[in-house]
Design a protein around this motif. Structure first.
Motif, PDB file in Angstrom:
ATOM      1  N   UNK A  79     -40.597 -10.550  16.035  1.00  0.00           N
ATOM      2  CA  UNK A  79     -39.270 -11.144  16.178  1.00  0.00           C
ATOM      3  C   UNK A  79     -38.767 -11.159  17.612  1.00  0.00           C
ATOM      4  N   UNK A  80     -39.169 -10.153  18.401  1.00  0.00           N
ATOM      5  CA  UNK A  80     -38.674 -10.068  19.782  1.00  0.00           C
ATOM      6  C   UNK A  80     -39.314 -11.094  20.702  1.00  0.00           C
ATOM      7  N   UNK A  81     -40.509 -11.584  20.375  1.00  0.00           N
ATOM      8  CA  UNK A  81     -41.239 -12.448  21.304  1.00  0.00           C
ATOM      9  C   UNK A  81     -41.447 -13.862  20.773  1.00  0.00           C
ATOM     10  N   UNK A  82     -40.588 -14.286  19.874  1.00  0.00           N
ATOM     11  CA  UNK A  82     -40.640 -15.681  19.403  1.00  0.00           C
ATOM     12  C   UNK A  82     -39.719 -16.531  20.280  1.00  0.00           C
ATOM     13  N   UNK A  83     -40.319 -17.317  21.145  1.00  0.00           N
ATOM     14  CA  UNK A  83     -39.554 -18.170  22.061  1.00  0.00           C
ATOM     15  C   UNK A  83     -39.488 -19.593  21.529  1.00  0.00           C
ATOM     16  N   UNK A  84     -38.347 -20.236  21.780  1.00  0.00           N
ATOM     17  CA  UNK A  84     -38.151 -21.647  21.417  1.00  0.00           C
ATOM     18  C   UNK A  84     -38.097 -22.451  22.704  1.00  0.00           C
ATOM     19  N   UNK A  85     -38.924 -23.490  22.793  1.00  0.00           N
ATOM     20  CA  UNK A  85     -38.907 -24.362  23.979  1.00  0.00           C
ATOM     21  C   UNK A  85     -37.737 -25.336  23.880  1.00  0.00           C
ATOM     22  N   UNK A 143     -35.655 -16.932  19.976  1.00  0.00           N
ATOM     23  CA  UNK A 143     -35.188 -17.449  18.690  1.00  0.00           C
ATOM     24  C   UNK A 143     -34.086 -16.544  18.141  1.00  0.00           C
ATOM     25  N   UNK A 144     -32.957 -17.153  17.805  1.00  0.00           N
ATOM     26  CA  UNK A 144     -31.768 -16.405  17.401  1.00  0.00           C
ATOM     27  C   UNK A 144     -32.004 -15.593  16.130  1.00  0.00           C
ATOM     28  N   UNK A 145     -32.545 -16.224  15.104  1.00  0.00           N
ATOM     29  CA  UNK A 145     -32.790 -15.551  13.821  1.00  0.00           C
ATOM     30  C   UNK A 145     -33.758 -14.384  14.008  1.00  0.00           C
ATOM     31  N   UNK A 146     -34.850 -14.673  14.718  1.00  0.00           N
ATOM     32  CA  UNK A 146     -35.907 -13.659  14.853  1.00  0.00           C
ATOM     33  C   UNK A 146     -35.442 -12.455  15.654  1.00  0.00           C
ATOM     34  N   UNK A 147     -34.682 -12.697  16.731  1.00  0.00           N
ATOM     35  CA  UNK A 147     -34.208 -11.603  17.580  1.00  0.00           C
ATOM     36  C   UNK A 147     -33.291 -10.660  16.795  1.00  0.00           C
ATOM     37  N   UNK A 174     -36.534 -11.193   6.160  1.00  0.00           N
ATOM     38  CA  UNK A 174     -36.104 -12.559   5.873  1.00  0.00           C
ATOM     39  C   UNK A 174     -35.703 -13.291   7.153  1.00  0.00           C
ATOM     40  N   UNK A 175     -34.932 -12.604   8.013  1.00  0.00           N
ATOM     41  CA  UNK A 175     -34.455 -13.239   9.251  1.00  0.00           C
ATOM     42  C   UNK A 175     -35.615 -13.535  10.207  1.00  0.00           C
ATOM     43  N   UNK A 176     -36.571 -12.588  10.313  1.00  0.00           N
ATOM     44  CA  UNK A 176     -37.722 -12.826  11.207  1.00  0.00           C
ATOM     45  C   UNK A 176     -38.580 -13.963  10.678  1.00  0.00           C
ATOM     46  N   UNK A 177     -38.807 -14.013   9.367  1.00  0.00           N
ATOM     47  CA  UNK A 177     -39.611 -15.106   8.793  1.00  0.00           C
ATOM     48  C   UNK A 177     -38.898 -16.440   9.015  1.00  0.00           C
ATOM     49  N   UNK A 178     -37.572 -16.471   8.836  1.00  0.00           N
ATOM     50  CA  UNK A 178     -36.808 -17.695   9.107  1.00  0.00           C
ATOM     51  C   UNK A 178     -37.023 -18.155  10.553  1.00  0.00           C
ATOM     52  N   UNK A 179     -36.905 -17.214  11.497  1.00  0.00           N
ATOM     53  CA  UNK A 179     -37.105 -17.556  12.906  1.00  0.00           C
ATOM     54  C   UNK A 179     -38.525 -17.998  13.184  1.00  0.00           C
ATOM     55  N   UNK A 180     -39.504 -17.314  12.569  1.00  0.00           N
ATOM     56  CA  UNK A 180     -40.910 -17.651  12.797  1.00  0.00           C
ATOM     57  C   UNK A 180     -41.225 -19.053  12.306  1.00  0.00           C
ATOM     58  N   UNK A 181     -40.670 -19.428  11.156  1.00  0.00           N
ATOM     59  CA  UNK A 181     -40.902 -20.776  10.613  1.00  0.00           C
ATOM     60  C   UNK A 181     -40.308 -21.833  11.538  1.00  0.00           C
ATOM     61  N   UNK A 182     -39.159 -21.528  12.144  1.00  0.00           N
ATOM     62  CA  UNK A 182     -38.548 -22.471  13.091  1.00  0.00           C
ATOM     63  C   UNK A 182     -39.432 -22.685  14.318  1.00  0.00           C
ATOM     64  N   UNK A 183     -40.147 -21.621  14.729  1.00  0.00           N
ATOM     65  CA  UNK A 183     -41.023 -21.724  15.896  1.00  0.00           C
ATOM     66  C   UNK A 183     -42.351 -22.365  15.531  1.00  0.00           C
ATOM     67  N   UNK A 184     -42.976 -21.866  14.466  1.00  0.00           N
ATOM     68  CA  UNK A 184     -44.282 -22.367  14.032  1.00  0.00           C
ATOM     69  C   UNK A 184     -44.487 -21.987  12.572  1.00  0.00           C
ATOM     70  N   UNK A 185     -44.764 -22.988  11.743  1.00  0.00           N
ATOM     71  CA  UNK A 185     -44.888 -22.735  10.302  1.00  0.00           C
ATOM     72  C   UNK A 185     -45.963 -21.711   9.993  1.00  0.00           C
ATOM     73  N   UNK A 186     -47.095 -21.782  10.697  1.00  0.00           N
ATOM     74  CA  UNK A 186     -48.219 -20.903  10.371  1.00  0.00           C
ATOM     75  C   UNK A 186     -47.935 -19.459  10.759  1.00  0.00           C
TER      76      UNK A 186
END
Length: 504
Positions: A320-326, A334-338, A408-420
């Motif tokens: 969650x801490x290292x999910x960046x959005x370009x 990423x707001x959700x993931x952080x 739940x919040x980290x998975x939401x953020x991860x999906x926003x960055x990359x589905x896989x």
């Protein structure tokens, strides 16, 4: 801000430390009853002084609050500077809360060197609060290293048969990793003109090559502490050999210092390097989530299973801490993931402490942690079985428990960055349910195969109190996460904006 507010953090640090010294002064085991009472009073007082940090916290202010500043070593420009924001205040409260639970948990169980045992936890509690509250980098480093000593003694003196090996391994891993961090802090102190962490975060653009070197120095310290794959091997050994209280603090609190280090130092000070290494961090985190989850599935020792479970859940935090959005302007976190990562850190504190407490309760009666030695515990300990079911479900991420919120919040953020990435992260819910519920089924349900299990007595009033308080925390956070998210919200937004601004 009144006088009390100005000194709350110092009280949170020094009340447990002074109480620990007083408990030590009670002497040998002849005075164990007095040592226990003094330790409980010290832990309770240490927890109560942290409650105003929550009730008086300004949720609309993302900056540092409850600040204290004194010149410490003027010749070296070192200051005793304390303060908390939304990224750190919950961990000070959590640490003091878990310490109180640990003192209660070890009340009757520890019969030898009682005063020294209680004092070690009290002193460690104060030192850990110091690490979370320090705003001077060298002060942070002093507290960061000092917490190793009580935990080293707790594992080495009150641990299992291989306690010396486990304690030395724990000490060497964490000490060697942090020496490079000291070099990085000294370099940043010269660059900023002071050792103030906030000044370091305000350093104008640092060259990317330098940022990469600083990132590596910080990574080697904080990754060991989390611990991230592949520097995680000290943790199962430490957990298996540590007494119940040691495992509770180790999982619930000390692992969080590593993730907190990434939040306080890496992301705001070397954001370009954090972005550069983000694919590596995401990969290592997913390995922790998936591979370590599978490793947990095959464990025969309950403590080892929950220890590997901790590594898997902390993998969620670093993910969650290292999910960046370009974005068009650069990149941002990423707001959700952080925010989910911080929620997961708090929740894991409650759940892991509760799981290790449950294993400790059974170990006190049967003196075995092997799953195969149990079976049918629900027949002789129905109240205990109900509590362990709740904590097992929370460990698996069941909705309405604290374990669900962060995941739940980290998975939401991860999906926003990359589905896989989101899909792989989501596997932790499946693996978590598999290893937790399979262990629960084999230990708690079924026929009583061992006559010693049939003779086990249900939890006493003290054990019921500890488990009930932990259950209230798990359900409270699960049913009303807003009370925790509000605290984190503004500081997390400010960190996200700071990383984007640093890029610009």
């Amino acid at each position: 801000m009144d006088m009390l507010d100005k000194n709350l953090l110092s009280l949170a640090i020094w009340i447990p430390v002074v109480a620990g010294i007083i408990v030590l002064a009670t002497g040998g085991d002849k005075r164990a009853p007095l040592a226990r009472v003094l330790a409980l009073v010290g832990a309770l007082a240490g927890f109560l002084v942290t409650l105003p940090l929550y009730t008086r916290f300004d949720r609309l202010n993302g900056g540092m609050q409850f600040q204290e500043f004194y010149n410490w070593v003027p010749a070296l420009n070192l200051n005793y500077h304390l303060g908390v924001d939304g990224l750190s205040v919950l961990f000070v409260i959590l640490n003091s809360f878990i310490t109180l639970m640990v003192i209660l948990a070890g009340w009757q169980v520890i019969q030898k060197r009682v005063a020294q045992y209680m004092a070690a936890f009290l002193i460690m509690s104060g030192v850990i609060n110091g690490a979370f509250a320090a705003l001077d980098a060298i002060l942070f480093y002093v507290f960061f290293e000092a917490m190793l000593i009580p935990m080293y003694l707790i594992i080495g003196v009150w641990g299992g048969p291989r306690r010396v090996y486990a304690s030395i391994k724990f000490f060497l891993y964490t000490l060697l990793g942090s020496l490079l961090m000291l070099v990085a802090l000294i370099y940043l102190g010269q660059l900023a003109g002071s050792f103030e962490i906030l000044d370091m975060q305000g350093i104008p653009q640092i060259a990317k090559e330098v940022q990469i070197l600083l990132f590596i120095a910080f990574f080697l310290s904080f990754a060991v502490k989390v611990p991230m794959f592949p520097v995680h091997t000290w943790l199962p050994d430490a957990h298996v050999e540590a007494p119940t209280g040691g495992s509770m603090v180790l999982a619930a609190i000390t692992l969080k210092i590593g993730a907190y280090g990434f939040l306080r130092f890496v992301l705001p000070i070397v954001p370009d390097a954090a972005h550069f290494f983000a694919p590596m961090m995401i990969t290592l985190s997913l390995i922790a989530v998936v591979y370590i989850g599978l490793v947990a599935l095959v464990q025969a020792d309950m403590k080892k299973l929950v220890a590997y479970s901790s590594i898997s859940h902390m993998g969620f935090v670093t993910l969650g801490l290292f999910l960046f959005v370009e974005t068009a302007d650069g990149y941002l976190l990423n707001d959700w993931a952080l925010k989910g990562a911080i929620m997961q850190m708090v929740s894991h504190g409650f759940v892991s402490a509760a799981m290790f407490m449950c294993i400790g309760v059974m170990y006190d009666r049967l003196h075995s942690r092997n799953i195969a030695d149990y079976g049918g515990v629900a027949n002789s300990m129905p109240k205990f079985a109900a509590f362990m079911m709740l904590f097992g479900m929370a460990n698996a991420g069941l909705p309405a428990t604290s374990g669900f919120i962060g995941e739940f919040m980290v998975i939401m953020g991860a999906v926003q960055v990359n589905f896989w990435i989101g899909l792989l992260a989501g596997l932790t819910l499946i693996f978590g349910a598999a290893y937790t519920l399979w262990m629960y089924k084999r230990v708690i349900f079924g026929d009583v195969g061992n006559p010693q299990v049939a003779a086990m007595k249900d939890i006493n009033a003290r054990e019921f109190l500890v488990l009930a308080i932990l259950a209230a925390a798990v359900l409270g956070m699960g049913l009303y996460p807003e009370g925790f998210i509000q605290i984190v919200h503004q500081a997390a937004n400010d960190l996200r904006d700071h990383v984007l601004q640093s890029k610009l």
